[in-house]
Design an enzyme around this catalytic site. Structure first.
Site, PDB file in Angstrom:
ATOM      1  N   ARG A   1      20.447 117.429  37.095  1.00  0.00           N
ATOM      2  CA  ARG A   1      19.461 118.045  36.193  1.00  0.00           C
ATOM      3  C   ARG A   1      18.261 118.516  37.006  1.00  0.00           C
ATOM      4  O   ARG A   1      17.719 119.589  36.775  1.00  0.00           O
ATOM      5  CB  ARG A   1      19.043 117.048  35.126  1.00  0.00           C
ATOM      6  CG  ARG A   1      19.927 117.036  33.905  1.00  0.00           C
ATOM      7  CD  ARG A   1      21.418 116.868  34.197  1.00  0.00           C
ATOM      8  NE  ARG A   1      22.210 116.888  32.987  1.00  0.00           N
ATOM      9  CZ  ARG A   1      22.452 115.811  32.226  1.00  0.00           C
ATOM     10  NH1 ARG A   1      22.034 114.604  32.614  1.00  0.00           N
ATOM     11  NH2 ARG A   1      23.145 115.918  31.125  1.00  0.00           N
TER      12      ARG A   1
ATOM     13  N   HIS B   1      30.404 118.433  30.581  1.00  0.00           N
ATOM     14  CA  HIS B   1      29.295 118.504  31.542  1.00  0.00           C
ATOM     15  C   HIS B   1      29.652 119.340  32.776  1.00  0.00           C
ATOM     16  O   HIS B   1      29.191 119.059  33.881  1.00  0.00           O
ATOM     17  CB  HIS B   1      28.870 117.087  31.962  1.00  0.00           C
ATOM     18  CG  HIS B   1      28.104 116.362  30.896  1.00  0.00           C
ATOM     19  ND1 HIS B   1      26.765 116.508  30.703  1.00  0.00           N
ATOM     20  CD2 HIS B   1      28.512 115.481  29.942  1.00  0.00           C
ATOM     21  CE1 HIS B   1      26.362 115.761  29.687  1.00  0.00           C
ATOM     22  NE2 HIS B   1      27.413 115.121  29.199  1.00  0.00           N
TER      23      HIS B   1
ATOM     24  N   ASP C   1      26.861 118.130  37.062  1.00  0.00           N
ATOM     25  CA  ASP C   1      26.611 118.242  35.624  1.00  0.00           C
ATOM     26  C   ASP C   1      26.463 119.727  35.306  1.00  0.00           C
ATOM     27  O   ASP C   1      26.672 120.579  36.177  1.00  0.00           O
ATOM     28  CB  ASP C   1      25.362 117.430  35.218  1.00  0.00           C
ATOM     29  CG  ASP C   1      25.509 116.849  33.812  1.00  0.00           C
ATOM     30  OD1 ASP C   1      25.720 117.634  32.878  1.00  0.00           O
ATOM     31  OD2 ASP C   1      25.412 115.619  33.656  1.00  0.00           O
TER      32      ASP C   1
ATOM     33  N   TRP D   1      18.463 109.243  34.152  1.00  0.00           N
ATOM     34  CA  TRP D   1      18.769 110.667  33.933  1.00  0.00           C
ATOM     35  C   TRP D   1      17.494 111.453  34.192  1.00  0.00           C
ATOM     36  O   TRP D   1      16.389 110.977  33.923  1.00  0.00           O
ATOM     37  CB  TRP D   1      19.255 110.880  32.499  1.00  0.00           C
ATOM     38  CG  TRP D   1      20.471 110.073  32.175  1.00  0.00           C
ATOM     39  CD1 TRP D   1      20.515 108.904  31.469  1.00  0.00           C
ATOM     40  CD2 TRP D   1      21.812 110.330  32.573  1.00  0.00           C
ATOM     41  NE1 TRP D   1      21.809 108.442  31.401  1.00  0.00           N
ATOM     42  CE2 TRP D   1      22.627 109.299  32.067  1.00  0.00           C
ATOM     43  CE3 TRP D   1      22.424 111.362  33.311  1.00  0.00           C
ATOM     44  CZ2 TRP D   1      24.003 109.242  32.264  1.00  0.00           C
ATOM     45  CZ3 TRP D   1      23.800 111.318  33.513  1.00  0.00           C
ATOM     46  CH2 TRP D   1      24.576 110.266  32.992  1.00  0.00           C
ATOM     47  N   THR D   2      17.657 112.689  34.688  1.00  0.00           N
ATOM     48  CA  THR D   2      16.456 113.368  35.183  1.00  0.00           C
ATOM     49  C   THR D   2      16.188 114.719  34.513  1.00  0.00           C
ATOM     50  O   THR D   2      15.569 115.594  35.112  1.00  0.00           O
ATOM     51  CB  THR D   2      16.541 113.559  36.712  1.00  0.00           C
ATOM     52  OG1 THR D   2      17.712 114.337  37.003  1.00  0.00           O
ATOM     53  CG2 THR D   2      16.604 112.246  37.438  1.00  0.00           C
TER      54      THR D   2
ATOM     55  N   GLU E   1      30.765 112.684  26.510  1.00  0.00           N
ATOM     56  CA  GLU E   1      30.211 113.778  25.704  1.00  0.00           C
ATOM     57  C   GLU E   1      30.975 115.090  25.846  1.00  0.00           C
ATOM     58  O   GLU E   1      30.375 116.159  25.884  1.00  0.00           O
ATOM     59  CB  GLU E   1      28.738 114.005  26.075  1.00  0.00           C
ATOM     60  CG  GLU E   1      27.877 112.788  25.817  1.00  0.00           C
ATOM     61  CD  GLU E   1      26.413 112.994  26.153  1.00  0.00           C
ATOM     62  OE1 GLU E   1      25.580 112.597  25.347  1.00  0.00           O
ATOM     63  OE2 GLU E   1      26.112 113.559  27.233  1.00  0.00           O
TER      64      GLU E   1
HETATM   65  C1  ACM Z   1      25.579 109.510  29.084  1.00  0.00           C
HETATM   66  O1  ACM Z   1      24.439 109.074  28.906  1.00  0.00           O
HETATM   67  N1  ACM Z   1      25.929 110.679  28.585  1.00  0.00           N
HETATM   68  C2  ACM Z   1      26.573 108.773  29.824  1.00  0.00           C
END
Ligand code: ACM
Length: 620
Positions: free
Chosen positions: A156, A259, A185, A474-475, A337
């Protein structure tokens, strides 16, 4: 001379995070002399030299190795009770003795010893005028879990090699031993694959955006792609070796089949929409998370086509190049996801379903996961993935990382799979950590107190299947390592203690005191950290009369909370919160600040009335 030792509460004043299994404090102080001799009885030279170097920089003393009059003695022993990563530390009039079965154990013992020293031991500046002393102690310690992880998302936003080393340094101080590297991603592919050069030539770059995530402008096709970056295979080797020198294993993640926008941009023929004019996502919204019947739908297809043999051929090349770079036994394949709306529309996917007897999209995903597992296994590695990989069936020795709560972990363990717990409700380090209106905006909030309360072994589950515990950074909203640090610390101290210390040794009020003790150490190490635990928790309820009732509490004990409703800046002479009150009709902003012992702590909160109303819980 006999040394008296004190137990329990006294020992916890040693301020060690994570809390050791057994620690007793003696009634003396050991002071390092002008010259420091380090004795090495069987430890690796690299370990001892690194430690000598650290000591030399911080103390500016003459540090040398030798046998006689050693101030610090490292010894490899053979002693079953402390296992592969445990250690003994004793500090007495003779000096500092660290014993362990392995170099890793000695390294953890040294991390403990450093926490007993002046904070300047963490500094990369010289401190020749300090008195370098530490209390007499006797410690026996070993970890509760073998997997003590932190994840960093470098897709990200891209983080340089130097940044990643900083992240690893920060982990090592608190005995973390697994670095999960989220390398791909929708927003960037970050690892060089020599046989598929477009993955990084195209997939690692996008136009720069400074705005809020998922609220950014879609770039024109002609806009220069100046933002991004990737790691060459040489860079990867360097990072893996660096982590290894701190006893940290690296788990690479290639997040598929969803992703995968960056991969599809490089090679659109891998998607079910090969003619789409793909661009690496800059942070603009393309997913409808609510979607159809609660299933997320992708407005731009960011999945790989499970019916295309070229996908598996490329994945074979990718994992074939990745596997030799990472010595650890697991490779992470993501799996989270994955929107299936484009698979549903694809004639090729339908043909695959017919051919393979797959009844629904979950079974298609399961087919994909099995194919990937076979590829990863063929490279001599085991597969781990996010808990969605259970959907439609999972086989073999695949491990599951439970992120949507702990249910995925429970289901996986019931099927005999190994599990790493990283539930978003407890361990997501990207969630804001204090008052919503005073932190960067993200999807959800998470106070450290809740992070600390996590128990990784669910009731009735075979504890042998729970490999460990992990925090995920997560960034999407984090563009710099300073900001990553702010979101990670001190919450990752809570995750470190849950991951290492016996359950019976966890204690929130004592932990808070220890966190306050760590702040000067984090500062000495140039780590940016959050003081959000000092921010009062302000909640509201809407009652049946249509009134909003305001509640305030401290996340930690011992705070006094003062507030103003007249647009003034409150201090400890303002109204003190003692009980819930009705929000006045005409209020514009509620300002709140916490004090302890007459001193302000944390931030001044200025909460607009709209926010107070939005957060109301309806009471019927
Ligand atoms: C995630 O937070 N989508 C693994």
């Amino acid at each position: 001379m006999a040394v008296a030792y004190y137990h329990a509460a006294e020992a916890q004043k040693l301020n060690i995070i994570p809390e050791p299994v057994e620690a007793t404090k003696g009634n003396g102080i050991y002071q390092l002399g002008k010259k420091i001799t380090i004795a090495n009885n069987g430890a690796s030279d690299e370990l001892v030299n690194n430690i000598a170097n650290e000591l030399q920089i911080a103390t500016l003393k003459e540090v040398r190795t030798g046998k006689n009059n050693a101030a610090i003695v490292f010894s490899i022993i053979q002693e079953e009770t402390i296992g592969k990563e445990g250690y003994y530390v004793e500090v007495n009039q003779k000096g500092i003795q660290i014993k362990a079965n392995t170099n890793a154990g000695l390294f953890y013992g040294w991390q403990t010893v450093k926490q007993l020293m002046p904070a300047a031991i963490y500094s990369n500046k010289n401190n020749p005028d300090l008195v370098w002393s530490l209390p007499y102690v006797k410690i026996m310690d070993k970890p509760r879990f073998g997997w003590r992880g932190l994840m960093l998302d470098v897709s990200r936003h891209f983080f340089s090699k130097a940044d990643v080393k900083v992240f690893i340094d920060d982990m090592a101080r608190y005995k973390y031993n697994r670095f999960h590297w989220h390398l791909t991603d929708d927003q960037g592919w970050r690892i060089e694959i020599k046989s598929l050069p477009k993955l990084t030539e195209v997939g690692a770059w996008r136009p720069l955006r400074k705005g809020k995530w998922m609220n950014t402008t879609t770039p024109a096709v002609t806009e220069p792609k100046t933002y991004g970056g990737f790691y060459t295979q040489e860079d990867i080797k360097e990072i893996v070796a660096y982590a290894k020198s701190k006893y940290i294993e690296v788990i690479p993640e290639v997040d598929i089949p969803g992703h995968s926008m960056a991969m599809n941009t490089a090679y659109p023929q891998l998607s079910t929409t090969p003619n789409y004019p793909y661009q690496v996502n800059v942070g603009e919204e393309f997913m409808d998370w609510e979607g159809i019947n609660g299933h997320a739908t992708a407005k731009i297809d960011n999945s790989l086509d499970p019916s295309n043999e070229l996908v598996y051929q490329y994945l074979d090349q990718i994992f074939g190049e990745i596997a030799p770079l990472f010595p650890y036994e697991y490779i992470h394949m993501g799996g989270d996801e994955n929107a299936k709306n484009n698979w549903e529309k694809s004639a090729n996917v339908q043909a695959l379903m017919k051919k393979e007897g797959l009844k629904n999209q979950n079974e298609v995903q399961s087919y994909f996961v099995r194919r990937v597992q076979k590829i990863i296994n063929s490279k001599g590695k085991k597969m781990i993935g996010w808990d969605e990989i259970l959907e439609g069936g999972l086989s073999g020795d695949a491990a599951v990382m439970s992120w949507r709560g702990i249910e995925g972990g429970i289901n996986a363990a019931k099927q005999g799979h190994k599990v790493v717990m990283s539930p978003n409700g407890y361990n997501y380090l990207d969630f804001y950590q204090g008052e919503l209106t005073a932190e960067g905006k993200v999807y959800a909030g998470l106070r450290m107190k809740k992070t600390y309360s996590f128990e990784p072994i669910p009731e009735g589950i075979d504890s042998n299947l729970i490999l460990g515990n992990q925090g995920n950074q997560w960034t999407e909203q984090l563009q710099t390592m300073r900001n990553v640090q702010y979101m990670t610390w001190p919450r990752a101290l809570a995750i470190a203690e849950t991951s290492w210390s016996p359950k019976s040794k966890k204690n929130w009020p004592i932990f808070v005191e220890k966190v306050e003790g760590q702040f000067e150490k984090l500062a000495a190490a140039n780590v940016k950290y959050a003081l959000s635990m000092y921010d009062p928790i302000v909640t509201t309820q809407l009652n049946t009369k249509g009134e909003f009732i305001v509640y305030m509490e401290g996340e930690i004990d011992g705070l006094k909370i003062y507030f103003s409703m007249d647009d003034s800046m409150p201090d400890n002479f303002s109204d003190e919160y003692t009980k819930p009150f009705v929000l006045p009709e005409d209020l514009a902003v509620l300002r709140v600040i916490s004090y302890r012992n007459g001193k302000p702590l944390g931030k001044m909160l200025s909460i607009p009335v709209e926010s107070l109303k939005q957060r109301a819980i309806k009471v019927l």
